[in-house]
Design a protein around this motif. Structure first.
Motif, PDB file in Angstrom:
ATOM      1  N   GLY A   1       0.778  -1.239   0.000  1.00  9.45           N
ATOM      2  CA  GLY A   1       0.000   0.000   0.000  1.00  9.45           C
ATOM      3  C   GLY A   1       0.800   1.275   0.000  1.00  9.45           C
ATOM      4  N   VAL A   2       2.121   1.176  -0.014  1.00  8.27           N
ATOM      5  CA  VAL A   2       2.964   2.369  -0.031  1.00  8.27           C
ATOM      6  C   VAL A   2       3.046   2.906  -1.461  1.00  8.27           C
ATOM      7  CG1 VAL A   2       5.240   3.301   0.503  1.00  8.27           C
ATOM      8  CG2 VAL A   2       4.283   1.454   1.895  1.00  8.27           C
ATOM      9  N   SER A   3       2.787   4.192  -1.638  1.00  9.48           N
ATOM     10  CA  SER A   3       2.759   4.804  -2.968  1.00  9.48           C
ATOM     11  C   SER A   3       4.139   5.374  -3.308  1.00  9.48           C
ATOM     12  CB  SER A   3       1.704   5.917  -3.018  1.00  9.48           C
ATOM     13  OG  SER A   3       1.668   6.498  -4.308  1.00  9.48           O
ATOM     14  N   ILE A   4       4.939   4.583  -4.043  1.00  4.93           N
ATOM     15  CA  ILE A   4       6.328   4.989  -4.302  1.00  4.93           C
ATOM     16  C   ILE A   4       6.736   4.708  -5.750  1.00  4.93           C
ATOM     17  CG2 ILE A   4       7.176   4.787  -1.933  1.00  4.93           C
ATOM     18  CD1 ILE A   4       8.077   1.953  -2.604  1.00  4.93           C
ATOM     19  N   GLU A   5       5.800   4.775  -6.671  1.00  3.58           N
ATOM     20  CA  GLU A   5       6.117   4.481  -8.068  1.00  3.58           C
ATOM     21  C   GLU A   5       7.262   5.338  -8.617  1.00  3.58           C
ATOM     22  OE1 GLU A   5       6.613   2.977 -11.596  1.00  3.58           O
ATOM     23  OE2 GLU A   5       5.324   2.068 -10.077  1.00  3.58           O
ATOM     24  N   PRO A   6       7.320   6.656  -8.330  1.00  3.91           N
ATOM     25  CA  PRO A   6       8.452   7.446  -8.852  1.00  3.91           C
ATOM     26  C   PRO A   6       9.809   6.919  -8.362  1.00  3.91           C
ATOM     27  CG  PRO A   6       6.709   8.898  -8.062  1.00  3.91           C
ATOM     28  CD  PRO A   6       6.353   7.513  -7.610  1.00  3.91           C
ATOM     29  N   LEU A   7       9.864   6.448  -7.123  1.00  2.00           N
ATOM     30  CA  LEU A   7      11.116   5.920  -6.591  1.00  2.00           C
ATOM     31  C   LEU A   7      11.463   4.595  -7.256  1.00  2.00           C
ATOM     32  CD1 LEU A   7      13.468   6.118  -4.634  1.00  2.00           C
ATOM     33  CD2 LEU A   7      12.034   5.044  -2.885  1.00  2.00           C
ATOM     34  N   MET A   8      10.475   3.771  -7.539  1.00  2.23           N
ATOM     35  CA  MET A   8      10.725   2.498  -8.197  1.00  2.23           C
ATOM     36  C   MET A   8      11.305   2.713  -9.591  1.00  2.23           C
ATOM     37  SD  MET A   8       7.414   0.236  -7.036  1.00  2.23           S
ATOM     38  CE  MET A   8       7.984  -1.182  -7.985  1.00  2.23           C
ATOM     39  N   ALA A   9      10.772   3.698 -10.292  1.00  2.00           N
ATOM     40  CA  ALA A   9      11.302   4.010 -11.620  1.00  2.00           C
ATOM     41  C   ALA A   9      12.748   4.498 -11.526  1.00  2.00           C
ATOM     42  CB  ALA A   9      10.420   5.069 -12.295  1.00  2.00           C
ATOM     43  N   ALA A  10      13.023   5.324 -10.518  1.00  2.00           N
ATOM     44  CA  ALA A  10      14.385   5.825 -10.327  1.00  2.00           C
ATOM     45  C   ALA A  10      15.331   4.695  -9.941  1.00  2.00           C
ATOM     46  CB  ALA A  10      14.379   6.912  -9.246  1.00  2.00           C
ATOM     47  N   ALA A  11      14.845   3.739  -9.151  1.00  2.00           N
ATOM     48  CA  ALA A  11      15.669   2.601  -8.748  1.00  2.00           C
ATOM     49  C   ALA A  11      16.010   1.728  -9.955  1.00  2.00           C
ATOM     50  CB  ALA A  11      14.954   1.779  -7.684  1.00  2.00           C
ATOM     51  N   ARG A  12      15.067   1.606 -10.875  1.00  2.03           N
ATOM     52  CA  ARG A  12      15.346   0.839 -12.098  1.00  2.03           C
ATOM     53  C   ARG A  12      16.441   1.519 -12.914  1.00  2.03           C
ATOM     54  NH1 ARG A  12       9.642  -0.082 -11.833  1.00  2.03           N
ATOM     55  NH2 ARG A  12       9.196   1.748 -13.118  1.00  2.03           N
ATOM     56  N   GLU A  13      16.442   2.826 -12.941  1.00  2.00           N
ATOM     57  CA  GLU A  13      17.480   3.565 -13.648  1.00  2.00           C
ATOM     58  C   GLU A  13      18.836   3.404 -12.945  1.00  2.00           C
ATOM     59  OE1 GLU A  13      19.581   5.786 -16.286  1.00  2.00           O
ATOM     60  OE2 GLU A  13      17.564   4.960 -16.499  1.00  2.00           O
ATOM     61  N   LYS A  14      18.822   3.424 -11.626  1.00  2.00           N
ATOM     62  CA  LYS A  14      20.049   3.207 -10.875  1.00  2.00           C
ATOM     63  C   LYS A  14      20.610   1.811 -11.157  1.00  2.00           C
ATOM     64  CE  LYS A  14      20.315   7.005  -8.282  1.00  2.00           C
ATOM     65  NZ  LYS A  14      21.459   7.956  -8.350  1.00  2.00           N
ATOM     66  N   ARG A  15      19.719   0.855 -11.281  1.00  2.00           N
ATOM     67  CA  ARG A  15      20.137  -0.510 -11.575  1.00  2.00           C
ATOM     68  C   ARG A  15      20.786  -0.577 -12.960  1.00  2.00           C
ATOM     69  NH1 ARG A  15      19.833  -5.494 -14.732  1.00  2.00           N
ATOM     70  NH2 ARG A  15      19.942  -7.204 -13.240  1.00  2.00           N
ATOM     71  N   ALA A  16      20.201   0.098 -13.923  1.00  2.00           N
ATOM     72  CA  ALA A  16      20.766   0.113 -15.275  1.00  2.00           C
ATOM     73  C   ALA A  16      22.155   0.750 -15.278  1.00  2.00           C
ATOM     74  CB  ALA A  16      19.830   0.864 -16.216  1.00  2.00           C
ATOM     75  N   GLN A  17      22.325   1.807 -14.501  1.00  2.00           N
ATOM     76  CA  GLN A  17      23.636   2.454 -14.396  1.00  2.00           C
ATOM     77  C   GLN A  17      24.648   1.517 -13.732  1.00  2.00           C
ATOM     78  OE1 GLN A  17      22.865   6.067 -12.218  1.00  2.00           O
ATOM     79  NE2 GLN A  17      21.625   6.968 -13.847  1.00  2.00           N
ATOM     80  N   ALA A  18      24.195   0.752 -12.722  1.00  2.00           N
ATOM     81  CA  ALA A  18      25.082  -0.189 -12.030  1.00  2.00           C
ATOM     82  C   ALA A  18      25.533  -1.299 -12.968  1.00  2.00           C
ATOM     83  CB  ALA A  18      24.379  -0.783 -10.805  1.00  2.00           C
ATOM     84  N   VAL A  19      24.641  -1.737 -13.862  1.00  2.00           N
ATOM     85  CA  VAL A  19      24.998  -2.770 -14.836  1.00  2.00           C
ATOM     86  C   VAL A  19      26.132  -2.281 -15.731  1.00  2.00           C
ATOM     87  CG1 VAL A  19      24.228  -4.029 -16.881  1.00  2.00           C
ATOM     88  CG2 VAL A  19      22.760  -3.928 -14.872  1.00  2.00           C
TER      89      VAL A  19
END
Length: 303
Positions: free
Chosen positions: A124-142
Motif C-alpha cells: 500500500g505504499v505509494s512509491i512508483e516514482p522511486l521504483m522508476a528511479a531505482a530501475r534507472e540506478k540498476r541500469a547504471q550499475a549494470v
C-alpha cells in the motif's frame, strides 16, 4: 562500498591451469596441503571466469550474485591457507577479491532494493516514482559493473594470483597432510562464529554490526566445511544445513539493512522527498521485524 575508482589487474606471464572438465574438487585424506589448494581453487576460478565472460554482454541478476559468491569463497579459501601463504600475500589477494565482489554486487544490490520496493508498493505504499528511479540506478550499475569486470582481466588476475599461491604452497608445505590442517582451520572458524554469536546474543539491544559479523563468520565456516568435508572427521552435512538456515535469516535482514542504506545515500533528483521518506519508513519497520527473527537465530546457535 567504494566503486568510484578504476584499477588495473596484472597480466601473468604464465597461467594457472584450470581443468574446466572437472565437476568438482578431488580430495582425499592422503592429499597434501598444497595439492588440495589447487583442487579446491580451480573449480571456483573456472566459475568466476565463466560468469565474468557471460556478464560482459548480459545483465542477469543471478549471474552477478554468483560471481560475488565465487569471490567470497576464494577469500575464505585464502584465509584457510594463510598460515602458509603468509599474511601479506593473503591480504593482497583477498583485498582484490573483495573489490571485485563489490563491483559485481552493485547491480545485485539494486535488484534487491527493487524487489523490496515492489513489496512496499504491494503493501500500500505509494512509491512508483522511486521504483522508476531505482530501475534507472540498476541500469547504471549494470554498465558500471560490465565496464569494470573485463573478463580477460579477471581471468588474468585470478590465474596470476593462484599461480603465485600454488608456487608458495609447493615450496612451504608440499607433502604435508591436509586432514589435521583442515580440521584446525575449521575449528578456528567455528570458534570465531561462536564468539561473535555469543557477543551478539549477550547484547540487550541487538546491533546491526554484530549481526553482520555473525553473518560473515557463518559464511566463512560454511564455505570451509563445504571445501574440506571430504577430508575432515565426522559428517558435517547437518551443520552445513543449520548454517544455511541461519544465513538465510541473516541474509534477509542484511538485504533490507543494505537497501535502506542504499536508498538513503542515493540521489534521486526527480523523486519527491516525501516519496523517498515513505519508502524509508516502510524499510525501517520491516528491518525491525527481520532483525528480531535474525536475533532469535543467532541466540539459538550461540547456545
Amino acid at each position: 562500498m567504494d566503486m568510484d575508482g578504476d584499477w588495473s589487474l596484472p597480466r601473468p606471464n604464465s597461467l594457472f591451469k584450470v581443468n574446466r572438465r572437472t565437476a568438482g574438487p578431488s580430495l582425499s585424506k592422503s592429499s597434501s596441503i598444497a595439492s588440495t589448494f589447487s583442487s579446491l581453487a580451480a573449480p571456483v576460478v573456472a566459475e568466476a571466469v565463466q560468469r565474468a565472460k557471460e556478464l560482459s554482454t548480459k545483465s542477469d541478476a543471478e549471474g552477478f550474485h554468483q560471481l560475488r559468491v565465487a569471490f567470497r569463497k576464494l577469500r575464505a579459501l585464502y584465509w584457510a591457507y594463510s598460515p602458509y601463504l603468509g599474511d601479506e600475500s593473503t591480504a593482497h589477494a583477498t583485498e582484490e577479491f573483495k573489490r571485485l565482489a563489490a563491483v559485481a554486487g552493485g547491480t545485485r544490490d539494486w535488484d534487491i532494493a527493487g524487489d523490496l520496493l515492489k513489496a512496499a508498493q504491494q503493501s500500500g505504499v505509494s512509491i512508483e516514482p522511486l521504483m522508476a528511479a531505482a530501475r534507472e540506478k540498476r541500469a547504471q550499475a549494470v554498465v558500471h559493473s560490465q565496464t569494470m569486470i573485463k573478463s580477460d582481466d579477471v581471468e588474468a588476475f585470478l590465474n596470476d594470483a593462484l599461480l603465485r599461491a600454488q608456487t608458495t604452497l609447493l615450496s612451504r608445505c608440499d607433502g604435508l597432510p591436509i586432514r589435521a590442517f583442515a580440521e584446525k582451520r575449521v575449528r578456528l572458524a567455528q570458534r570465531a562464529l561462536q564468539k561473535r554469536s555469543r557477543r551478539a546474543a549477550r547484547s540487550e539491544d541487538t546491533h546491526e554490526e554484530d549481526l553482520h559479523d555473525v553473518r560473515k563468520a557463518g559464511k566463512k565456516l560454511r564455505y570451509l566445511l563445504e571445501f574440506f568435508q571430504p577430508v575432515i572427521k565426522g559428517g558435517h552435512g547437518r551443520t552445513i544445513k543449520e548454517l544455511t538456515s541461519v544465513q538465510n535469516k541473516l541474509g534477509q535482514f542484511n538485504d533490507i539493512a543494505a537497501s535502506e542504506a542504499l536508498i538513503r545515500n542515493a540521489s534521486f533528483n526527480e523523486v519527491p522527498p516525501e516519496v523517498v521518506q515513505e519508502s524509508l519508513q516502510w524499510l525501517i519497520k520491516e528491518k525491525s521485524q527481520r532483525m528480531q527473527a535474525a536475533s532469535r537465530q543467532v541466540r539459538a546457535i550461540s547456545n
